[in-house]
Structure formats: structure tokens, C-alpha cells
Motif scaffolding. Structure first.
Motif, PDB file in Angstrom:
ATOM      1  N   GLY B  62       0.777  -1.252   0.000  1.00 42.36           N
ATOM      2  CA  GLY B  62       0.000   0.000   0.000  1.00 42.36           C
ATOM      3  C   GLY B  62       0.795   1.280   0.000  1.00 42.36           C
ATOM      4  N   ILE B  63       1.949   1.297  -0.687  1.00 38.68           N
ATOM      5  CA  ILE B  63       2.776   2.520  -0.696  1.00 38.68           C
ATOM      6  C   ILE B  63       2.044   3.696  -1.352  1.00 38.68           C
ATOM      7  CG2 ILE B  63       4.033   2.091  -2.870  1.00 38.68           C
ATOM      8  CD1 ILE B  63       5.646   3.412   0.356  1.00 38.68           C
ATOM      9  N   ASP B  64       1.142   3.399  -2.309  1.00 37.21           N
ATOM     10  CA  ASP B  64       0.431   4.504  -2.979  1.00 37.21           C
ATOM     11  C   ASP B  64      -0.464   5.248  -1.984  1.00 37.21           C
ATOM     12  OD1 ASP B  64       1.644   3.926  -5.343  1.00 37.21           O
ATOM     13  OD2 ASP B  64       0.045   2.590  -6.042  1.00 37.21           O
ATOM     14  N   GLU B  65      -1.095   4.498  -1.106  1.00 35.86           N
ATOM     15  CA  GLU B  65      -1.940   5.103  -0.068  1.00 35.86           C
ATOM     16  C   GLU B  65      -1.057   5.905   0.901  1.00 35.86           C
ATOM     17  OE1 GLU B  65      -5.553   5.975   1.445  1.00 35.86           O
ATOM     18  OE2 GLU B  65      -5.343   4.544  -0.192  1.00 35.86           O
ATOM     19  N   ILE B 314       9.457  -3.898   7.325  1.00 40.38           N
ATOM     20  CA  ILE B 314       9.192  -2.858   6.312  1.00 40.38           C
ATOM     21  C   ILE B 314       7.735  -2.954   5.851  1.00 40.38           C
ATOM     22  CG2 ILE B 314       9.787  -2.022   3.997  1.00 40.38           C
ATOM     23  CD1 ILE B 314      12.635  -3.180   4.486  1.00 40.38           C
ATOM     24  N   ALA B 315       7.292  -4.185   5.584  1.00 39.34           N
ATOM     25  CA  ALA B 315       5.911  -4.388   5.120  1.00 39.34           C
ATOM     26  C   ALA B 315       4.915  -3.900   6.179  1.00 39.34           C
ATOM     27  CB  ALA B 315       5.676  -5.862   4.805  1.00 39.34           C
ATOM     28  N   ALA B 316       5.203  -4.208   7.446  1.00 36.64           N
ATOM     29  CA  ALA B 316       4.307  -3.773   8.530  1.00 36.64           C
ATOM     30  C   ALA B 316       4.282  -2.255   8.634  1.00 36.64           C
ATOM     31  CB  ALA B 316       4.758  -4.377   9.860  1.00 36.64           C
ATOM     32  N   MET B 317       5.436  -1.638   8.421  1.00 40.53           N
ATOM     33  CA  MET B 317       5.507  -0.173   8.471  1.00 40.53           C
ATOM     34  C   MET B 317       4.644   0.431   7.363  1.00 40.53           C
ATOM     35  SD  MET B 317       8.846   2.267   8.148  1.00 40.53           S
ATOM     36  CE  MET B 317       8.693   4.037   8.347  1.00 40.53           C
ATOM     37  N   ILE B 318       4.769  -0.104   6.161  1.00 34.39           N
ATOM     38  CA  ILE B 318       3.999   0.443   5.032  1.00 34.39           C
ATOM     39  C   ILE B 318       2.499   0.200   5.238  1.00 34.39           C
ATOM     40  CG2 ILE B 318       3.626   0.282   2.531  1.00 34.39           C
ATOM     41  CD1 ILE B 318       6.641  -0.423   2.308  1.00 34.39           C
ATOM     42  N   ARG B 319       2.145  -1.003   5.682  1.00 40.61           N
ATOM     43  CA  ARG B 319       0.720  -1.301   5.926  1.00 40.61           C
ATOM     44  C   ARG B 319       0.157  -0.360   7.000  1.00 40.61           C
ATOM     45  NH1 ARG B 319       2.260  -6.903   5.562  1.00 40.61           N
ATOM     46  NH2 ARG B 319       2.453  -6.983   7.814  1.00 40.61           N
ATOM     47  N   SER B 320       0.940  -0.149   8.055  1.00 39.22           N
ATOM     48  CA  SER B 320       0.489   0.717   9.149  1.00 39.22           C
ATOM     49  C   SER B 320       0.320   2.154   8.666  1.00 39.22           C
ATOM     50  CB  SER B 320       1.497   0.698  10.304  1.00 39.22           C
ATOM     51  OG  SER B 320       1.640  -0.602  10.787  1.00 39.22           O
ATOM     52  N   LEU B 321       1.315   2.640   7.895  1.00 39.89           N
ATOM     53  CA  LEU B 321       1.230   4.025   7.423  1.00 39.89           C
ATOM     54  C   LEU B 321       0.088   4.200   6.427  1.00 39.89           C
ATOM     55  CD1 LEU B 321       4.989   5.067   7.028  1.00 39.89           C
ATOM     56  CD2 LEU B 321       3.426   5.591   8.885  1.00 39.89           C
TER      57      LEU B 321
END
Lengths: 96, 362
Positions: B62-65, B314-321
Motif C-alpha cells: 500500500g505505498i500509494d496510499e 518494512i511491510a508492517a511499516m507500510i501497511r500501518s502508514l
């Protein structure tokens, strides 16, 4: 009881799914080999070095372009003390 | 004049140096085993190979979000400290071997504006204890991934600056206005245990009817789940493992916040943040917000475990953000509604926010 004739079905030795799996495994192994070879390749076998060896003028032209870009990048385009860039004769800028 | 430049066929557009390619190849082999990179990512360069896997992982999570609200970078580097191009080349000339350690560095280049005041009012209408539980849990989740500039940070800043000043000097100052700006629904509740806040939210969620309050609580519980089990990897945690890091952090001039969590735009908290941001980074580089190390000189199995955990982080960070971005977008909508109503009632024009605090880029 009437004997039933067994259908003559030819099964492939390896199914399509298994083929795909094998192909993926081969791809993985190939890329793994390529990655393992990084940094271990002999410069003589490097395709870039090989092509430059065959056409050394390309290297001179590339070096010249690099210097031109550097002079633009560092805003030295109008500097009087810059060395003059001379392309390899008759190859890079042939006169019309 | 006709210009002819010799062309070499089959040459890639980008070439990296041996110092970059060798550690990237070690990283790439592990990422291939872990399934983060795939054979199709290979185009002849190990750096490109890793980059493709990394970008795909970011995309899937979800980096776009994330980019809609947060502004910053997540990078894998072979050095921890800010270096000029020249310093990097000189450093490399001194060593024969390629890097045996890589670093995951995450930092925020801008603070996202989160005016939470209007949201607290909406939550309070649903339940009187909801604002405090929401605020505490939201701040707790954000703080796992970034430095949050909020009421506590502004209060500390104001208290330090009020210390040696006379009352007359402070008459027109913003500092005495920080502490009383705390909304009544949060008074005496800011020290609430975040786990307790989360359990309150879980208990209240089914009782909330379809509303913005319910959406906010649902997204927050999702954010809680994504960030559960993770903690903030501040750079100082690696001081004993990275030689020279201690001295470097001493020279640094703080860490840039990832967000400004205030009540309303241009309130006393925002004013304190603006003041601090004006001077931050003037006396040294900014320290990274998150720093983690990757040891490449480990056996294959150990390296895979290490990278598996790191990329899951890293994945958890992106999902959380990404999840937090959804919450922030609802909050901004509520704030804009509040501003429209407030303007109609008071007849006063509202002031626009500082552009750098409302910049929606990553």
C-alpha cells in the motif's frame, strides 16, 4: 459382463503444472548463479570490456562525452582553461 | 553537419560499481530464496534486481496510499552517515572488500498535518470516553514508526522557554497558551495505557452505528493490528553495534517529526512546532528516524532469517502508514467541515495552513 475396453489415454510424463514448477526452479537456479557470479567475473570476459576492446574509439568518444557532461554539470561550460576535446579522427564526427 | 556516435549494443542504461553490486548480489540471493524477488526481476544488475523486489513489496503493502499523506523515504544503504559523493569514493578507495553490512534507513522529510480537534468532537458525541481512547491509541501506533510532534512535545518546548522569562515578557507569547489548549475530553486521560485504550475501542466499536466515528475506530483497530508486536528502531539502539554511530548522533541536530498532531491548524502546538522546525538541522545533519542493520557476513540460513524479519518489518511499516493515512484523510475531511461551519457562524475568514505542513507527498 461385457468387458470394458480401457481407454487409451496418453498421460504426459510430466504435467503442465509440474513443467511450470520445473521451469521456475530452473529460472531461480539460473538467476542464483548469475548473482553468485557478481564480482567474480574476469574483466576480459565482461561483454562491455570485450566490445570496447574491439572498438577503442567508442571508449574515447564515451570519455569525451563524459567530460562534456561533467563541464555542464559543474557549470564549467565557459571556462577558458578547459582542455580541448578532440574526437577520434574520421569516426565520431565525420566531415560532410 | 552529420554527427555519428558509435553505439554499443546490448548495454544496460545503468551500471553500478562493484562496491554496490557485490552486497546487492548477496542481498538479492537471499531475497530470491525468500520469494521477495523473482527470477523475472533479473536484468543483469543486482542493484536493479533488489530494487524491483523492494518496490513490489512496497506496492503490495500500500505505498500509494502512504504517499497521499506521508512524506519521506525508506532506503537500503551501505553507509549510515550522510556522506558527499567524494567522501564515499574516498572511503571506498581505502577498502578492498565490499560492504559486509547494509542499513535500513527511514526518515521523514516533512511533517504531515493532523488537526485532530474536530475529530475529537465527533468521537465525543458517540461516547464521552472515546476521544481519549482514540487519541492515546492513535498516537501510540504512529510513534512506532515516526517521531510525533504533539501536545506533550509542545508543552515541553514551551516550559523550557518560559523558564527564565518574566510574566510581562510572556504576555503576548504563545507559550503560556499551550497547556490550556488541551481539550476537556482529554484532560487527565493522556496517561491512559495504550492497551487499555485499545480494549476500550474494541468494546465500543460494535455499539457505534454506521458513522464517521465507527469508520475511524475500525481503521484504528486495523492500524493497531498491523503495528502490533513492533517497536520503534531509534538509531541509538545500534550505538554498541556500529562503530562511530555514537559520535555521529552527538553531532546530529535532532530527528525530523513525521507528523504534527495538533488540535486545529495554527494553534499553539502548531506555533511551537513551526518554531522548532525553523532551527532544526542548522547545527548538524538530521538523524534518521529508523535505523536497522543487515549483516551480510552471516551463514545463508541466518541471513535469510534476518532479512525475512527485516522485510516483514518494512511491510508492517507500510501497511500501518497506509492505514494511518486513511484515518488522517477522514480527520482532514472533518476538520474542513468544521472550518466551513465555523466560518459561516463567525463570519471570519479562516487562515490557510503552512504549505509545508499540509504537503501530501512521500
Amino acid at each position: 459382463m461385457k468387458p470394458r475396453r480401457k481407454k487409451d489415454t496418453k498421460k504426459p510424463a510430466v504435467s503442465r503444472g509440474a513443467n511450470q514448477h520445473l521451469s521456475q526452479r530452473d529460472d531461480c537456479a539460473r538467476v542464483m548463479r548469475e548473482l553468485e557470479a557478481v564480482g567474480k567475473t574476469c574483466p576480459d570476459k565482461d561483454p562491455l570490456v570485450e566490445q570496447l576492446r574491439k572498438c577503442p574509439e567508442t571508449f574515447v568518444a564515451g570519455e569525451m562525452l563524459g567530460k562534456m557532461f561533467d563541464s555542464l554539470k559543474y557549470n564549467r561550460a565557459n571556462s577558458e582553461n578547459d582542455e580541448r576535446l578532440i574526437p577520434p579522427a574520421g569516426i565520431v564526427f565525420p566531415l560532410v | 553537419m552529420q554527427v555519428t556516435v558509435p553505439q554499443i549494443k546490448g548495454i544496460r542504461w545503468r551500471y553500478c560499481e562493484r562496491w554496490d553490486e557485490e552486497p546487492a548480489a548477496k542481498l538479492g540471493m537471499s531475497l530470491l530464496r525468500l520469494g521477495i524477488c523473482s527470477p523475472a526481476d533479473w536484468a543483469g544488475s543486482a542493484v536493479d534486481f533488489v530494487e524491483r523486489g523492494f518496490k513490489r513489496l512496497a506496492q503490495v503493502n500500500g505505498i500509494d496510499e502512504v504517499r497521499k499523506v506521508w512524506e519521506g523515504d525508506i532506503r537500503i544503504l551501505d553507509h549510515t552517515f550522510e556522506q558527499s559523493e567524494r567522501e564515499r569514493y574516498e572511503g571506498r578507495a581505502e577498502i578492498d572488500n565490499s560492504a559486509q553490512s547494509l542499513f535500513l534507513v527511514a526518515d521523514f522529510s516533512g511533517a504531515a498535518s493532523i488537526p485532530i480537534g474536530a475529530t475529537l468532537s465527533v468521537l465525543e458525541r458517540a461516547h464521552k470516553r472515546l476521544p481519549a481512547a482514540f487519541f492515546v491509541a492513535f498516537r501510540h501506533c504512529l510513534a512506532k514508526w515516526m517521531l510525533v510532534y504533539d501536545y506533550d512535545a509542545a508543552t515541553e518546548h514551551a516550559e523550557i522557554l518560559m523558564c527564565d522569562r518574566e510574566a510581562a515578557e510572556l504576555a503576548d507569547s504563545i507559550y503560556p497558551k499551550v497547556a490550556p489548549s488541551l481539550p476537556a475530553c482529554l484532560r487527565d486521560r493522556l496517561t491512559m495505557n495504550p492497551r487499555y485504550a485499545c480494549s476500550l475501542l474494541r468494546a465500543m466499536q460494535p455499539k457505534l452505528g454506521p458513522s464517521r466515528a465507527r469508520d475511524l475506530v475500525s481503521h484504528l483497530l486495523e492500524l493497531w493490528n498491523h503495528s502490533a508486536g513492533y517497536s520503534h528502531h531509534w538509531p541509538h539502539r545500534l550505538i554498541r553495534r556500529i562503530p562511530g554511530l555514537d559520535d555521529y548522533l552527538e553531532e546530529c541536530d535532532g530527528i525530523g517529526p513525521g507528523c504534527l498532531l495538533n488540535w486545529y491548524e495554527n494553534d499553539p502546538i502548531g506555533a511551537c512546532c513551526d518554531e522548532e522546525m525553523e532551527y532544526i538541522g542548522q547545527n548538524g545533519p538530521l538523524a534518521p528516524c529508523i535505523l536497522r542493520v543487515i549483516r551480510l557476513d552471516r551463514p545463508k540460513k541466518n541471513l535469510d532469517q534476518q532479512l525475512g524479519r527485516l522485510f516483514e518489518y518494512i511491510a508492517a511499516m507500510i501497511r500501518s502508514l497506509a492505514c494511518a493515512a486513511k484515518i488522517v484523510e477522514i480527520m482532514r475531511e472533518l476538520y474542513d467541515e468544521y472550518q466551513r461551519q465555523h466560518r459561516l457562524k463567525s463570519g471570519l475568514p479562516t487562515q490557510s495552513s503552512t504549505p509545508d505542513l499540509r504537503d501530501e507527498q512521500l
